[in-house]
Design a protein around this motif. Structure first.
Motif, mmCIF file in Angstrom:
data_model
loop_
_atom_site.group_PDB
_atom_site.id
_atom_site.type_symbol
_atom_site.label_atom_id
_atom_site.label_comp_id
_atom_site.label_asym_id
_atom_site.label_seq_id
_atom_site.Cartn_x
_atom_site.Cartn_y
_atom_site.Cartn_z
ATOM 1 N N THR A 18 0.827 -1.213 0.000
ATOM 2 C CA THR A 18 0.000 0.000 0.000
ATOM 3 C C THR A 18 0.859 1.260 0.000
ATOM 4 O O THR A 18 0.432 2.301 -0.515
ATOM 5 C CB THR A 18 -0.962 0.010 1.203
ATOM 6 O OG1 THR A 18 -0.237 -0.154 2.420
ATOM 7 C CG2 THR A 18 -1.997 -1.096 1.068
ATOM 8 N N LEU A 21 1.612 1.772 -3.535
ATOM 9 C CA LEU A 21 0.381 2.261 -4.144
ATOM 10 C C LEU A 21 0.231 3.765 -3.947
ATOM 11 O O LEU A 21 -0.064 4.516 -4.887
ATOM 12 C CB LEU A 21 -0.823 1.557 -3.501
ATOM 13 C CG LEU A 21 -1.327 0.277 -4.131
ATOM 14 C CD1 LEU A 21 -2.280 -0.431 -3.181
ATOM 15 C CD2 LEU A 21 -2.052 0.587 -5.419
ATOM 16 N N GLY A 24 3.091 5.686 -5.896
ATOM 17 C CA GLY A 24 2.839 5.671 -7.330
ATOM 18 C C GLY A 24 1.632 6.503 -7.716
ATOM 19 O O GLY A 24 1.609 7.147 -8.768
ATOM 20 N N GLY A 25 0.640 6.515 -6.835
ATOM 21 C CA GLY A 25 -0.559 7.288 -7.108
ATOM 22 C C GLY A 25 -0.325 8.785 -7.167
ATOM 23 O O GLY A 25 -1.122 9.518 -7.769
ATOM 24 N N GLY A 29 -2.231 8.470 -10.284
ATOM 25 C CA GLY A 29 -3.585 8.280 -9.788
ATOM 26 C C GLY A 29 -4.603 9.137 -10.516
ATOM 27 O O GLY A 29 -4.307 9.776 -11.537
ATOM 28 N N VAL A 51 2.529 1.633 -8.838
ATOM 29 C CA VAL A 51 1.208 1.241 -8.347
ATOM 30 C C VAL A 51 0.994 -0.257 -8.536
ATOM 31 O O VAL A 51 0.569 -0.965 -7.606
ATOM 32 C CB VAL A 51 0.097 2.040 -9.058
ATOM 33 C CG1 VAL A 51 -1.265 1.387 -8.830
ATOM 34 C CG2 VAL A 51 0.062 3.472 -8.558
ATOM 35 N N TYR A 52 1.307 -0.767 -9.728
ATOM 36 C CA TYR A 52 1.068 -2.192 -9.948
ATOM 37 C C TYR A 52 2.082 -3.067 -9.216
ATOM 38 O O TYR A 52 1.772 -4.209 -8.852
ATOM 39 C CB TYR A 52 1.021 -2.493 -11.450
ATOM 40 C CG TYR A 52 -0.403 -2.454 -11.939
ATOM 41 C CD1 TYR A 52 -1.151 -3.605 -12.050
ATOM 42 C CD2 TYR A 52 -1.015 -1.236 -12.223
ATOM 43 C CE1 TYR A 52 -2.466 -3.573 -12.454
ATOM 44 C CE2 TYR A 52 -2.333 -1.185 -12.629
ATOM 45 C CZ TYR A 52 -3.055 -2.359 -12.744
ATOM 46 O OH TYR A 52 -4.365 -2.315 -13.131
ATOM 47 N N LEU A 97 -7.548 6.890 -6.261
ATOM 48 C CA LEU A 97 -6.982 5.850 -7.119
ATOM 49 C C LEU A 97 -8.079 5.006 -7.750
ATOM 50 O O LEU A 97 -9.099 4.719 -7.105
ATOM 51 C CB LEU A 97 -6.046 4.945 -6.310
ATOM 52 C CG LEU A 97 -4.712 5.562 -5.868
ATOM 53 C CD1 LEU A 97 -4.057 4.695 -4.808
ATOM 54 C CD2 LEU A 97 -3.782 5.725 -7.055
ATOM 55 N N PRO A 426 -4.773 2.982 -12.269
ATOM 56 C CA PRO A 426 -4.907 3.890 -11.122
ATOM 57 C C PRO A 426 -5.528 5.235 -11.469
ATOM 58 O O PRO A 426 -6.079 5.907 -10.606
ATOM 59 C CB PRO A 426 -3.467 4.053 -10.624
ATOM 60 C CG PRO A 426 -2.598 3.654 -11.768
ATOM 61 C CD PRO A 426 -3.374 2.614 -12.507
#
Length: 468
Positions: A18, A21, A24-25, A29, A51-52, A97, A426
């Motif tokens: 997370t 996540l 990266g967002g 996002g 994110v991935y 996201l 995202p």
């Protein structure tokens, strides 16, 4: 797996997921317009990969945690709630996201606050920077949400004075409250249904779909499911009328929760005769109608939400009936048939008929426990309705997690959850080939890291010294 797995390692791995996540967002996002980066920019590319990478780490942590839950010393529900809090923490301040719906929520709240009829107008009627954040496809679309959610969104709009960062944070806190109610209800519903509370929490609350779409995406489905869950707990206990009120309020967030009223009747009259069924049907219907009248009057939005249930769906949704309608319409158009415009409505009507038939089969012929029957019913509504999104799977999954009769059911539902967790970008926008490649690259990179960790943790075979 060949390396040690325990609750702390799962917690740490999910937290890493997370965290990636959230990081990266920041560049990939569903960002506000003034922060938007071109998809091909270096920051956006790294963000999408990150994110991935995080999604796959989170799924791996969740799968490993499932093994711990099924192990000889399963964690307590309280320990799992702590894991959920740790995993959700990095997402609290992350940008939205996997969907831009939260911007629609904020715009609709501002419209109610400005006394604009949200059931007759789209966010374009509001105008201004907040409405500009709404996806173009929804600019002219009336809201499909009920008065209870609109009151919540309106109060938030008034408190934040239309300021976007505060509004986004507020909407995420509201979603987190819904997830907290879900997590509180799951162990109680599981005990009532004869299921394992820890397994119910693992599948229904720590599920990656919950974290990705209810927490990171801040979808109002969290409020609907939270109210539905605690309503069912109240209905099967000492406060059946309170349960009816809560479930009705859930339906006045999003309409599918109204099926929970059928479960209330089944819970209260289970094992009794037809007179008990009739009596509980009348009291439940009366209490639900009174709650609807009071809530709608208090909201001041009127009964436009009934007609708004027919709000058109986006042209790219995943519903089987919508997909078949588009394909059929295109084929008829190629043949020059005048029936082409009727293909989509016809398939949607067929989906409603299939849903009705499945509901009758579940409740009258299959007759599982009321909570499990409700989960199956909501799953049918999600699959055969005119629109399908990954988070719609949570409607049925939440209650199936609480009452699934066998471990094999949970395994199949968990596998479907893992697949659905990988299906949306995202940014919430449709994917192109380049973005799919980047997303797959991030996931593959995570698998490589996990494999290397697995190899490093494997016990090494002792090397025998060669003797002369």
């Amino acid at each position: 797996m060949g390396f040690p797995v325990d609750l702390r390692r799962c917690q740490a791995l999910g937290l890493a997921g997370t965290a990636f996540l959230a990081l990266g967002g920041e560049t990939a996002g569903a960002l506000p317009a003034h922060d938007f980066l071109a998809p091909g920019s270096v920051q956006a590319v790294l963000g999408l990969v990150g994110v991935y990478f995080g999604v796959v780490l989170l799924i791996a942590a969740w799968v490993l945690l499932g093994g711990v839950v099924r192990g000889p010393e399963p964690p307590t529900p309280r320990s799992l709630l702590l894991v959920l809090a740790v995993w959700a923490a990095p997402l609290l301040l992350a940008p939205p996201l996997f969907s831009r719906d939260v911007y629609s929520y904020l715009a609709q709240g501002a419209m109610v606050d400005a006394h604009i009829d949200v059931y007759a107008n789209g966010p374009a009627q509001l105008g201004g920077p907040l409405a500009d954040e709404v996806a173009p496809v929804w600019q002219q679309t009336a809201t499909p949400y009920g008065p209870v959610f609109l009151v919540v969104a309106s109060v938030l709009s008034a408190l934040t004075r239309g300021q976007l960062p505060a509004g986004l944070l507020g909407m995420r806190l509201i979603a987190l409250l819904g997830v907290a109610l879900m997590a509180a209800a799951l162990p109680r519903l599981a005990r009532h249904s004869g299921a394992d509370p820890a397994a119910a929490l693992w599948l229904g609350a720590l599920n990656p779909l919950v974290l990705l779409h209810l927490v990171a995406g801040a979808h109002n489905d969290a409020v609907m499911l939270g109210l539905l869950g605690v309503g069912l707990v109240a209905a099967r206990g000492r406060w059946p009328l309170l349960g009816v009120v809560l479930i009705t309020l859930a339906a006045l967030v999003k309409a599918p929760a109204a099926l929970g009223l059928v479960a209330v009747v089944a819970l209260r009259s289970r094992g009794r005769g037809p007179r008990a069924v009739l009596r509980h049907t009348v009291t439940t219907t009366t209490a639900a109608a009174a709650t609807t009248v009071v809530a709608t009057a208090a909201a001041g939005t009127g009964y436009g939400w009934i007609a708004a249930l027919k709000t058109p769906v986006s042209p790219h949704n995943w519903s089987p009936t919508s997909l078949l309608g588009r394909v059929t319409g295109a084929a008829l158009g190629q043949l020059g048939s005048g029936l082409a415009p009727f293909a989509l409505p016809a398939w949607h009507a067929a989906g409603l008929l299939v849903t009705a038939a499945l509901l009758l089969f579940i409740w009258l012929r299959l007759r599982p426990g009321p909570v499990y029957a409700l989960g199956l019913s909501l799953a049918a509504v999600a699959v055969f309705g005119p629109a399908v999104r990954p988070w719609y799977a949570l409607w049925g999954l939440f209650l199936i997690a609480a009452a699934a009769p066998t471990g094999s059911v949970r395994t199949r539902v968990a596998a479907a959850s893992a697949v659905l967790a990988l299906t949306v970008l995202p940014s919430g926008a449709p994917a192109d080939v380049e973005q799919v490649i980047l997303a797959v690259s991030g996931g593959v990179l995570a698998l490589v890291v996990l494999w290397q960790a697995h190899q490093a943790a494997r016990p090494q075979s002792p090397v025998r010294e060669r003797t002369a």
